[in-house]
Design an enzyme around this catalytic site. Structure first.
Site, mmCIF file in Angstrom:
data_model
loop_
_atom_site.group_PDB
_atom_site.id
_atom_site.type_symbol
_atom_site.label_atom_id
_atom_site.label_comp_id
_atom_site.label_asym_id
_atom_site.label_seq_id
_atom_site.Cartn_x
_atom_site.Cartn_y
_atom_site.Cartn_z
ATOM 1 N N SER A 141 0.849 -1.196 0.000
ATOM 2 C CA SER A 141 0.000 0.000 0.000
ATOM 3 C C SER A 141 0.882 1.242 0.000
ATOM 4 C CB SER A 141 -0.891 0.005 1.244
ATOM 5 O OG SER A 141 -1.532 1.259 1.404
ATOM 6 N N TYR A 154 -0.978 -0.941 10.414
ATOM 7 C CA TYR A 154 -1.178 -1.247 8.992
ATOM 8 C C TYR A 154 0.019 -0.781 8.163
ATOM 9 C CZ TYR A 154 -3.607 -1.443 4.471
ATOM 10 O OH TYR A 154 -3.979 -1.713 3.176
#
Length: 247
Positions: A141, A154
């Site tokens: 990401s 995350y």
């Protein structure tokens, strides 16, 4: 079809980006294993691919557990006898500010997003080395590159995937196995659909192309990296983010 007769495992493929990747690989001729913790939903996605003329099976698995990852690989080999492609897409969020983040929120995200990729990659490596051929794609990401408030867990897991990708690429290159990462930006998924219009407009202002991406935007890049056209690409991070992160 560029991926005819290839066998692909796509983790976390019961919805969103993972589902789009599985569907795209199937369209290009791959035999696809749909995997996720929701077995009923995995069956539905596999059935939809079959109805569209593709080949797919469903295997319920929680890749944060090594035993499940190994079973996923075994069931794939039992069905098709080889594994050409592994897409490590399974991922979760447990967002919270660092001061409020619990150990469980930290550990759970790292266990699924990072250890899950380790478990699956380790489990397929012997077979790919035996074949002297393979493609491993890790879905990271932009948050792993730039960070994001409220997502320390995350971001750490996705940044870890980038380092993992480069290390695996170096280890397996001599066996004709490539390993790359794809870093999506803001993509139209169930999560972003829940955002109000003001937040969406704010996000678009950070993106030079002026729009959120689609799961299909990501899936097409993944399919390219799985193909013979990408045979000389390994250890790379390909951003699919509308120009949001430029390095």
């Amino acid at each position: 079809m560029k991926l005819a007769e290839k066998v692909a495992i796509v983790t976390g493929s019961t919805r969103g980006i993972g589902q789009a990747i599985a569907e795209e690989l199937a369209r290009q001729g791959a035999k696809v294993v749909i995997s996720g913790r929701n077995g009923e939903r995995a069956q539905q996605v596999a059935a939809a691919i079959q109805e569209a003329g593709g080949e797919a099976i469903a295997v319920q698995a929680d890749v944060s557990h090594m035993a499940d990852a190994q079973r996923l690989v075994k069931e794939t080999l039992d069905r098709w006898g080889r594994i050409d492609i592994l897409i490590n897409n399974a991922g979760i969020t447990r967002d919270n500010l660092l001061l409020r983040m619990s150990e469980e929120e930290w550990d759970t995200v790292l266990q699924v997003n990072l250890k899950g990729a380790f478990n699956c990659t380790k489990s397929v490596t012997r077979q790919m080395m035996k074949q002297r051929q393979g493609r491993i794609i890790n879905i990271t990401s932009v948050v792993g590159q730039m960070g994001n408030a409220g997502q320390a867990n995350y971001a750490a897991s996705k940044a870890g995937l980038i380092g993992f990708t480069k290390s695996v690429a170096r280890e397996l290159a001599s066996r004709n196995i490539t390993c790359n990462a794809v870093a999506p930006g803001y993509i139209q998924t169930d999560m972003t659909a829940a955002l109000d219009d003001a937040v969406k407009d704010s996000l678009k202002q950070q993106i030079p192309l002026g729009r959120l991406g689609t799961p299909e935007d990501v899936a097409r890049v993944v399919a390219f990296l799985c193909s013979d056209d990408a045979a000389y690409i390994t250890g790379q991070v390909i951003n699919v983010d509308g120009g949001m992160v430029m390095t």
